[in-house]
Each structure stands twice: as structure tokens, then as C-alpha cells.
Design an enzyme around this catalytic site. Structure first.
Site, PDB file in Angstrom:
ATOM      1  NE  ARG A 104      -2.713   0.164   3.835  1.00  0.00           N
ATOM      2  CZ  ARG A 104      -3.710   0.944   4.688  1.00  0.00           C
ATOM      3  NH1 ARG A 104      -5.084   0.914   4.332  1.00  0.00           N
ATOM      4  NH2 ARG A 104      -2.903   0.985   5.384  1.00  0.00           N
ATOM      5  CB  THR A 108      -2.085   7.266  -2.927  1.00  0.00           C
ATOM      6  OG1 THR A 108      -1.276   5.946  -3.277  1.00  0.00           O
ATOM      7  CG2 THR A 108      -1.373   8.608  -3.963  1.00  0.00           C
TER       8      THR A 108
HETATM    9  C1  PRP Z   1      -1.104  -4.440   4.214  1.00  0.00           C
HETATM   10  C2  PRP Z   1      -2.137  -5.901   4.385  1.00  0.00           C
HETATM   11  C3  PRP Z   1      -2.971  -6.046   3.405  1.00  0.00           C
HETATM   12  C4  PRP Z   1      -3.314  -4.134   2.935  1.00  0.00           C
HETATM   13  C5  PRP Z   1      -4.641  -4.012   3.776  1.00  0.00           C
HETATM   14  O1  PRP Z   1      -0.420  -4.630   3.797  1.00  0.00           O
HETATM   15  O2  PRP Z   1      -1.060  -6.479   4.828  1.00  0.00           O
HETATM   16  O3  PRP Z   1      -2.523  -6.282   2.855  1.00  0.00           O
HETATM   17  O4  PRP Z   1      -1.947  -3.876   3.939  1.00  0.00           O
HETATM   18  O5  PRP Z   1      -5.037  -2.284   3.736  1.00  0.00           O
HETATM   19  P1  PRP Z   1      -6.009  -2.357   2.068  1.00  0.00           P
HETATM   20  O6  PRP Z   1      -7.171  -2.969   2.662  1.00  0.00           O
HETATM   21  O7  PRP Z   1      -6.287  -0.524   2.534  1.00  0.00           O
HETATM   22  O8  PRP Z   1      -5.228  -2.354   1.063  1.00  0.00           O
HETATM   23  P2  PRP Z   1       1.541  -3.650   3.410  1.00  0.00           P
HETATM   24  O9  PRP Z   1       0.188  -2.912   2.701  1.00  0.00           O
HETATM   25  O10 PRP Z   1       1.255  -3.101   4.749  1.00  0.00           O
HETATM   26  O11 PRP Z   1       2.256  -4.073   3.035  1.00  0.00           O
HETATM   27  P3  PRP Z   1       3.123  -5.398   4.161  1.00  0.00           P
HETATM   28  O12 PRP Z   1       2.236  -6.968   3.580  1.00  0.00           O
HETATM   29  O13 PRP Z   1       3.817  -5.984   3.026  1.00  0.00           O
HETATM   30  O14 PRP Z   1       3.447  -4.930   4.827  1.00  0.00           O
HETATM   31  N1  URA Z   2      -2.571  -2.524   6.805  1.00  0.00           N
HETATM   32  C1  URA Z   2      -2.448  -2.767   7.890  1.00  0.00           C
HETATM   33  O1  URA Z   2      -0.822  -4.099   8.111  1.00  0.00           O
HETATM   34  N2  URA Z   2      -2.847  -3.019   9.250  1.00  0.00           N
HETATM   35  C2  URA Z   2      -3.675  -1.837   8.908  1.00  0.00           C
HETATM   36  O2  URA Z   2      -4.943  -2.045  10.199  1.00  0.00           O
HETATM   37  C3  URA Z   2      -4.584  -1.490   7.876  1.00  0.00           C
HETATM   38  C4  URA Z   2      -3.490  -2.020   6.559  1.00  0.00           C
END
Ligand code: PRP
Ligand code: URA
Length: 209
Positions: A104, A108
């Protein structure tokens, strides 16, 4: 419209409390996520088709039931989805595992795809896309788009904690996808984090910051 199932079994709720707690360290967090994934896999497979086979018990011949060889695929959204894979494979060891890499963008909050690898027979498989968190829904929506673009037609989504905003967005974008959740939380905060949630799932699983 896809259905939403909240698995509020007492064991799942109990373990989720410790997963959420900030004093739970990386090792225990990882173990608890693995255990909850197994418990959720037990529930999610409730409707798996069976077929009858003939066997011999030590006492007599018998007709008994086995799973009818449905092809399953588990697709964790990297990184944090990885923490749920082994727990599911404990119950469904023959499932194939694909991967979708998304992060993410912190400004944004939009998902950015950096990797995808799926089993070759995508059209014939039932997929369970897994990620601990469904926040805005952007990552799950994009991951499922990627699978559909490559031919997947039968997809479920499973997560530990969801925000209502994410559930609504995912239902709207993919009305054919059923959603399986361990807890439906209150809301998102201004940074797109689930409240009360568990913090950053990837960082807590892998001990990063
Ligand atoms: C986190 C989580 C989801 C996403 C959820 O991943 O594991 O994939 O955020 O958020 P959303 O519903 O708003 O898209 P992150 O993007 O932090 O990546 P990571 O798993 O590499 O830490
Ligand atoms: N991704 C995470 O890991 N935690 C949250 O609360 C939202 C997005």
C-alpha cells in the site's frame, strides 16, 4: 452479492485478543496467526464436496466418504498473507500456493503490484485469497482482479480483521466473492489503519518497523 461470514468461535476470539495486544511479541504473534488460520480453514472448508468410496475396515466392508478431489489454491497477499499459509496447509496439504505481491502506497493508500505467480491451471481451481487485514479493501480488490485477469473464476477471500469500509468496497468490486472474517472492527483511522485492529500486520509478523 457475495456473502460475508464472521467466524466468531470462542477459540478464534480468544486468540485474536492476544494477536491484537501490543505486548504480544513476534514469535507468539506468528504462532497465533498460524493457529487462527487453521481454525478458519476448518470453517471455510465446511461445504467441500465429498464422494463415496468402498473400504474394508478390520470388521467389514464399508462405504465411506472422502473429499472429492476438488482443486484448491491458496493465494497469500505478500507480505502479511504469508503468515496464514502454513496454518491453512495443515488442513489442506495438497493445495497449491500462488503469490500476489502488493504494498500500500503510504501516501495514496493505493495498492502497487510487484509480483504474481499462480498455479498453471488457474481456470480449474478454487482459490482462497488470504491476508490478515482488509482495511480500505484496495489490496484485496487488486489481488482478486489480478487472479481474474489470469482466468480464475472461483475465489473466496479470508482475513483476520476487516473494517466495514473494506468489506463494502470488496463486495462492490467483486460481488461474486464470499468474504470470511474473524472479526469485523469499528472503522478506519485517518491513516487507513483498522481501529482497534492490530497495527501493521506485516511488521508484527516479521519483526520489522
Ligand atoms: C497491509 C495488509 C494488506 C493491506 C490492507 O499490507 O497486509 O495487504 O495492508 O490494506 P488495504 O485494505 O487498505 O489495501 P501492506 O500494504 O502494509 O504491505 P505488507 O504486507 O508488505 O506489510
Ligand atoms: N494494513 C495493516 O497491516 N494494518 C491495518 O490496520 C491496515 C492496513
Amino acid at each position: 452479492m457475495g456473502k460475508v461470514y464472521v467466524f466468531d468461535h470462542p477459540l478464534i476470539q480468544h486468540k485474536l485478543t492476544y494477536i491484537r495486544d501490543t505486548s504480544t511479541g513476534t514469535k507468539e504473534f506468528r504462532e497465533l496467526v498460524d493457529e487462527v488460520a487453521t481454525l478458519m480453514a476448518f470453517e471455510i472448508t465446511r461445504d467441500m464436496p465429498l464422494e463415496e468410496v468402498e473400504i474394508n475396515t478390520p470388521v467389514s466392508k464399508a462405504t465411506s466418504k472422502v473429499l472429492s478431489g476438488k482443486k484448491l489454491g491458496i493465494v497469500p497477499i505478500l507480505r502479511a498473507g504469508i503468515g496464514m499459509v502454513d496454518g491453512i496447509l495443515k488442513l489442506i496439504p495438497a493445495a497449491k500456493v500462488g503469490h500476489v505481491g502488493l504494498y500500500r502506497d503510504p501516501e495514496t493508500l493505493m495498492p502497487v503490484e510487484y509480483y504474481i505467480k499462480l498455479p498453471s491451471d488457474v481456470e480449474e481451481r478454487e482459490f482462497i485469497v488470504v491476508d490478515p487485514m482488509l482495511a480500505t479493501g484496495g489490496s484485496a480488490i487488486e489481488a482478486i482482479h489480478s487472479l481474474k485477469k489470469r482466468g480464475a473464476v472461483n475465489i473466496k477471500f479470508m482475513c483476520l480483521i476487516a473494517a466495514p469500509e473494506g468489506v463494502d468496497a470488496l463486495k462492490e468490486a467483486h460481488p461474486d466473492v464470499d468474504i470470511y472474517i474473524a472479526a469485523l472492527d469499528e472503522k478506519l483511522n485517518d491513516h487507513g489503519y483498522i481501529v482497534p485492529g492490530l497495527g501493521d500486520a506485516g511488521d508484527r509478523l516479521f519483526g520489522t518497523k
